[in-house]
Design a protein around this motif. Sequence first.
Motif, PDB file in Angstrom:
ATOM      1  N   PHE A  56      33.567  44.902  57.787  1.00 47.46           N
ATOM      2  CA  PHE A  56      34.217  44.876  56.486  1.00 47.46           C
ATOM      3  C   PHE A  56      34.459  46.318  56.040  1.00 47.46           C
ATOM      4  CE2 PHE A  56      34.296  42.032  52.548  1.00 47.46           C
ATOM      5  CZ  PHE A  56      35.105  41.093  53.164  1.00 47.46           C
ATOM      6  N   CYS A  57      35.497  46.531  55.236  1.00 49.01           N
ATOM      7  CA  CYS A  57      35.822  47.885  54.792  1.00 49.01           C
ATOM      8  C   CYS A  57      34.749  48.402  53.827  1.00 49.01           C
ATOM      9  CB  CYS A  57      37.182  47.900  54.107  1.00 49.01           C
ATOM     10  SG  CYS A  57      37.690  49.541  53.575  1.00 49.01           S
ATOM     11  N   PRO A  58      34.314  49.664  53.967  1.00 53.64           N
ATOM     12  CA  PRO A  58      33.252  50.199  53.093  1.00 53.64           C
ATOM     13  C   PRO A  58      33.651  50.348  51.628  1.00 53.64           C
ATOM     14  CG  PRO A  58      34.085  51.905  54.576  1.00 53.64           C
ATOM     15  CD  PRO A  58      34.653  50.609  55.047  1.00 53.64           C
ATOM     16  N   ILE A  59      34.957  50.307  51.297  1.00 50.59           N
ATOM     17  CA  ILE A  59      35.322  50.408  49.881  1.00 50.59           C
ATOM     18  C   ILE A  59      34.893  49.169  49.111  1.00 50.59           C
ATOM     19  CG2 ILE A  59      37.278  51.931  50.358  1.00 50.59           C
ATOM     20  CD1 ILE A  59      39.139  49.581  49.813  1.00 50.59           C
ATOM     21  N   SER A  60      34.464  48.128  49.831  1.00 47.76           N
ATOM     22  CA  SER A  60      33.995  46.919  49.153  1.00 47.76           C
ATOM     23  C   SER A  60      32.690  47.147  48.408  1.00 47.76           C
ATOM     24  CB  SER A  60      33.821  45.773  50.156  1.00 47.76           C
ATOM     25  OG  SER A  60      32.950  46.163  51.195  1.00 47.76           O
ATOM     26  N   CYS A  61      32.050  48.308  48.610  1.00 48.58           N
ATOM     27  CA  CYS A  61      30.837  48.630  47.848  1.00 48.58           C
ATOM     28  C   CYS A  61      31.114  48.626  46.350  1.00 48.58           C
ATOM     29  CB  CYS A  61      30.276  49.973  48.267  1.00 48.58           C
ATOM     30  SG  CYS A  61      31.312  51.386  47.819  1.00 48.58           S
ATOM     31  N   VAL A  62      32.381  48.812  45.984  1.00 53.14           N
ATOM     32  CA  VAL A  62      32.776  48.767  44.572  1.00 53.14           C
ATOM     33  C   VAL A  62      32.373  47.431  43.951  1.00 53.14           C
ATOM     34  CG1 VAL A  62      34.775  48.769  43.007  1.00 53.14           C
ATOM     35  CG2 VAL A  62      34.659  50.399  44.893  1.00 53.14           C
ATOM     36  N   ALA A  63      32.369  46.372  44.766  1.00 51.70           N
ATOM     37  CA  ALA A  63      32.112  45.018  44.266  1.00 51.70           C
ATOM     38  C   ALA A  63      30.781  44.914  43.547  1.00 51.70           C
ATOM     39  CB  ALA A  63      32.153  44.015  45.423  1.00 51.70           C
ATOM     40  N   TRP A  64      29.740  45.561  44.090  1.00 50.62           N
ATOM     41  CA  TRP A  64      28.426  45.441  43.449  1.00 50.62           C
ATOM     42  C   TRP A  64      28.035  46.690  42.659  1.00 50.62           C
ATOM     43  CZ3 TRP A  64      28.995  45.330  48.854  1.00 50.62           C
ATOM     44  CH2 TRP A  64      28.500  46.422  49.566  1.00 50.62           C
ATOM     45  N   LEU A  65      28.589  47.843  43.017  1.00 51.86           N
ATOM     46  CA  LEU A  65      28.188  49.066  42.311  1.00 51.86           C
ATOM     47  C   LEU A  65      28.759  49.136  40.893  1.00 51.86           C
ATOM     48  CD1 LEU A  65      28.399  51.764  45.133  1.00 51.86           C
ATOM     49  CD2 LEU A  65      26.359  50.859  44.033  1.00 51.86           C
ATOM     50  N   TYR A  66      29.983  48.645  40.687  1.00 56.83           N
ATOM     51  CA  TYR A  66      30.525  48.704  39.329  1.00 56.83           C
ATOM     52  C   TYR A  66      29.777  47.758  38.395  1.00 56.83           C
ATOM     53  CZ  TYR A  66      33.197  44.306  38.753  1.00 56.83           C
ATOM     54  OH  TYR A  66      33.572  42.998  38.569  1.00 56.83           O
ATOM     55  N   GLN A  67      29.160  46.723  38.956  1.00 61.44           N
ATOM     56  CA  GLN A  67      28.354  45.821  38.132  1.00 61.44           C
ATOM     57  C   GLN A  67      26.960  46.407  37.882  1.00 61.44           C
ATOM     58  OE1 GLN A  67      28.758  41.488  39.117  1.00 61.44           O
ATOM     59  NE2 GLN A  67      29.944  42.250  40.857  1.00 61.44           N
ATOM     60  N   LYS A  68      26.464  47.182  38.851  1.00 60.99           N
ATOM     61  CA  LYS A  68      25.134  47.762  38.709  1.00 60.99           C
ATOM     62  C   LYS A  68      25.140  48.915  37.717  1.00 60.99           C
ATOM     63  CE  LYS A  68      20.794  48.331  39.717  1.00 60.99           C
ATOM     64  NZ  LYS A  68      19.787  47.327  39.355  1.00 60.99           N
ATOM     65  N   ILE A  69      26.092  49.854  37.859  1.00 60.32           N
ATOM     66  CA  ILE A  69      26.203  50.994  36.935  1.00 60.32           C
ATOM     67  C   ILE A  69      27.166  50.561  35.828  1.00 60.32           C
ATOM     68  CG2 ILE A  69      26.624  53.466  36.741  1.00 60.32           C
ATOM     69  CD1 ILE A  69      26.428  53.634  39.801  1.00 60.32           C
ATOM     70  N   GLU A  70      26.623  50.068  34.749  1.00 54.68           N
ATOM     71  CA  GLU A  70      27.412  49.337  33.767  1.00 54.68           C
ATOM     72  C   GLU A  70      28.356  50.209  32.942  1.00 54.68           C
ATOM     73  OE1 GLU A  70      24.520  47.220  31.512  1.00 54.68           O
ATOM     74  OE2 GLU A  70      24.052  45.795  33.127  1.00 54.68           O
ATOM     75  N   ASP A  71      28.114  51.519  32.915  1.00 47.46           N
ATOM     76  CA  ASP A  71      28.995  52.390  32.138  1.00 47.46           C
ATOM     77  C   ASP A  71      29.875  53.254  33.040  1.00 47.46           C
ATOM     78  OD1 ASP A  71      26.961  53.888  33.161  1.00 47.46           O
ATOM     79  OD2 ASP A  71      26.530  55.004  31.331  1.00 47.46           O
ATOM     80  N   SER A  72      30.138  52.758  34.238  1.00 48.78           N
ATOM     81  CA  SER A  72      30.946  53.507  35.210  1.00 48.78           C
ATOM     82  C   SER A  72      32.346  52.924  35.319  1.00 48.78           C
ATOM     83  CB  SER A  72      30.277  53.468  36.589  1.00 48.78           C
ATOM     84  OG  SER A  72      30.252  52.131  37.069  1.00 48.78           O
ATOM     85  N   PHE A  73      33.217  53.689  35.977  1.00 52.00           N
ATOM     86  CA  PHE A  73      34.538  53.176  36.343  1.00 52.00           C
ATOM     87  C   PHE A  73      34.865  53.713  37.734  1.00 52.00           C
ATOM     88  CE2 PHE A  73      39.000  52.487  36.668  1.00 52.00           C
ATOM     89  CZ  PHE A  73      39.277  51.422  35.826  1.00 52.00           C
ATOM     90  N   PHE A  74      35.237  52.808  38.643  1.00 52.90           N
ATOM     91  CA  PHE A  74      35.519  53.175  40.025  1.00 52.90           C
ATOM     92  C   PHE A  74      37.030  53.178  40.254  1.00 52.90           C
ATOM     93  CE2 PHE A  74      31.139  52.191  40.233  1.00 52.90           C
ATOM     94  CZ  PHE A  74      30.623  52.840  41.347  1.00 52.90           C
ATOM     95  N   LEU A  75      37.538  54.292  40.739  1.00 51.14           N
ATOM     96  CA  LEU A  75      38.956  54.439  41.035  1.00 51.14           C
ATOM     97  C   LEU A  75      39.115  54.631  42.540  1.00 51.14           C
ATOM     98  CD1 LEU A  75      41.822  54.673  39.803  1.00 51.14           C
ATOM     99  CD2 LEU A  75      41.472  57.150  39.736  1.00 51.14           C
ATOM    100  N   VAL A  76      39.654  53.621  43.202  1.00 53.39           N
ATOM    101  CA  VAL A  76      39.868  53.660  44.648  1.00 53.39           C
ATOM    102  C   VAL A  76      41.237  54.273  44.908  1.00 53.39           C
ATOM    103  CG1 VAL A  76      39.957  52.323  46.775  1.00 53.39           C
ATOM    104  CG2 VAL A  76      38.435  51.610  44.923  1.00 53.39           C
ATOM    105  N   ILE A  77      41.279  55.349  45.666  1.00 50.83           N
ATOM    106  CA  ILE A  77      42.520  56.069  45.927  1.00 50.83           C
ATOM    107  C   ILE A  77      42.974  55.736  47.335  1.00 50.83           C
ATOM    108  CG2 ILE A  77      43.626  58.346  45.968  1.00 50.83           C
ATOM    109  CD1 ILE A  77      41.276  59.316  44.186  1.00 50.83           C
ATOM    110  N   GLY A  78      43.991  54.901  47.437  1.00 48.17           N
ATOM    111  CA  GLY A  78      44.446  54.449  48.753  1.00 48.17           C
ATOM    112  C   GLY A  78      45.818  53.825  48.696  1.00 48.17           C
ATOM    113  N   THR A  79      46.138  53.045  49.704  1.00 50.40           N
ATOM    114  CA  THR A  79      47.459  52.421  49.820  1.00 50.40           C
ATOM    115  C   THR A  79      47.411  50.970  49.358  1.00 50.40           C
ATOM    116  OG1 THR A  79      46.993  51.764  52.099  1.00 50.40           O
ATOM    117  CG2 THR A  79      48.030  53.920  51.759  1.00 50.40           C
ATOM    118  N   LYS A  80      48.558  50.301  49.494  1.00 53.40           N
ATOM    119  CA  LYS A  80      48.628  48.878  49.123  1.00 53.40           C
ATOM    120  C   LYS A  80      47.625  48.049  49.912  1.00 53.40           C
ATOM    121  CE  LYS A  80      53.362  48.231  47.427  1.00 53.40           C
ATOM    122  NZ  LYS A  80      53.735  49.644  47.266  1.00 53.40           N
ATOM    123  N   THR A  81      47.396  48.434  51.164  1.00 49.51           N
ATOM    124  CA  THR A  81      46.442  47.692  51.989  1.00 49.51           C
ATOM    125  C   THR A  81      45.054  47.672  51.356  1.00 49.51           C
ATOM    126  OG1 THR A  81      47.646  48.305  53.990  1.00 49.51           O
ATOM    127  CG2 THR A  81      45.387  47.557  54.280  1.00 49.51           C
TER     128      THR A  81
END
Length: 492
Positions: A56-81
Amino acid sequence: MMYTFKSKLKFFYKKKKEPVAAAQQQEIKNTSLVTGSYNSLFSGLFECETGNYHTFCPISCVAWLYQKIEDSFFLVIGTKTCGYFLQNALGVMIFAEPRYAMAELEESDISAQLNDYKELKRLCLEIKQDRNPSVIVWIGTCTTEIIKMDLEGMAPRLEIEIGIPIVVARANGLDYAFTQGEDTVLSALIKKNNFLKSPKIPIRPKAEASVLEQNPSAAAAQQQQDTKSTYPLVLFGSVPSTVATQLSLELKKEGITVAGWLPSQSYHDLPIIKQNTFVCGINPFLSRTATTLMRKTKCTLICAPFPIGPDGTRVWIEKICSAFGINPSLNLLTEKTNLQERENKIFAGLEEYLKLIRGKSVFFMGDNLLEISLARFLTRCGMIVYEIGIPYLDKRFQAAELALLEETCHKMNVPMPRIVEKPDNYYQIQRIRELQPDLTITGMAHANPLEARGITTKWSVEFTFAQIHGFTNTREILELITRPLRRNIKSN
């Protein structure tokens, strides 16, 4: 760049190498029986097939980290894929307003026709206005690596302008496997924050010191108390709050208080890690985090197995107690520790699951780096592990887990399984077809093709998102393991 929420899934398949020889395959099957003989194939030999990362792609860590760090915002810089992948994998639509988004690179970005700094500044100002997070985490992808975007160079300038800390983590699939995305984010958090502070060792008055010298028992008790107060414990690894509470309470029963967790629920509540701090991981894929902690803060890492399954949880607690000079509570009637009794009681209560898997074989293709811990637990449950495929193995960080796996194999009188780092999938599939394991734990890319060929599979990604840590979540692991086996029994 676009401020969007889109995504897609892509896997790679590779053909290479010869299939396992028939004689070698038969030897593997023979030595995989509960005989107690240790063949060279199962002597704990580590192999590396230098295959691609089929995970699985490692950017999927966003799925649980944005819920864990409640005052954070994750910006994934990539393509449409990348965007298609996030939406499909996380199942979150734009109207749900999650605390993550895609900065979608277009042709003009890649060809350097647009100014990356200005575009990212515009997006970060929009994020600040909409959400006002305490920290913005930039997640680099394969594309940012290939076009050499200087995210680390832009972040310090931009965070001064917008007034919000920016953490840069490169979670690209070229260099990292599935769960290592979290490892890179936590490592970046450590580098961003200056945890290093001078340890404050308390100085005991001379009068009190002389009294303790005359009373050995009081001195021993005081030494334990000093150790706990002088050397705080910080646990690192992202788990749901309920699991973190359970593990903290287990340690509290032994007289150890957890000083903090990394990551914390708030960016501003990150634990203070000093030179005299003990740290311990709860997931096997956090080797980079452990290394960064030791290098940056000079703290002490407790090398322990991971709290997955009752056996792993017991030894994990025992190792932490040993670091603090504490002996686990002992039951004088049975001459066993309370932890050992609890482990035995939990296994006794799992008989309905154990009778389904006892004597069955399992093959790990490798996906989320939890394979060795799960293999050790399933061996303790009576299963025979043919092979443990793992995308990346840090033998130093997993030394205690590997030792416990070997100990468990001896205890259960079964051979030590082959451990293959970066396995080649074509070669693996040949071994699976010849060994015919009762269950194959694999990534989503190979599950359906294997099922179509009559091989029972289980998605490894499910173990990543399930609550599997601690004593209380053991049933959840076996529920996942036995589900495909129970489905086969019903169909037959």
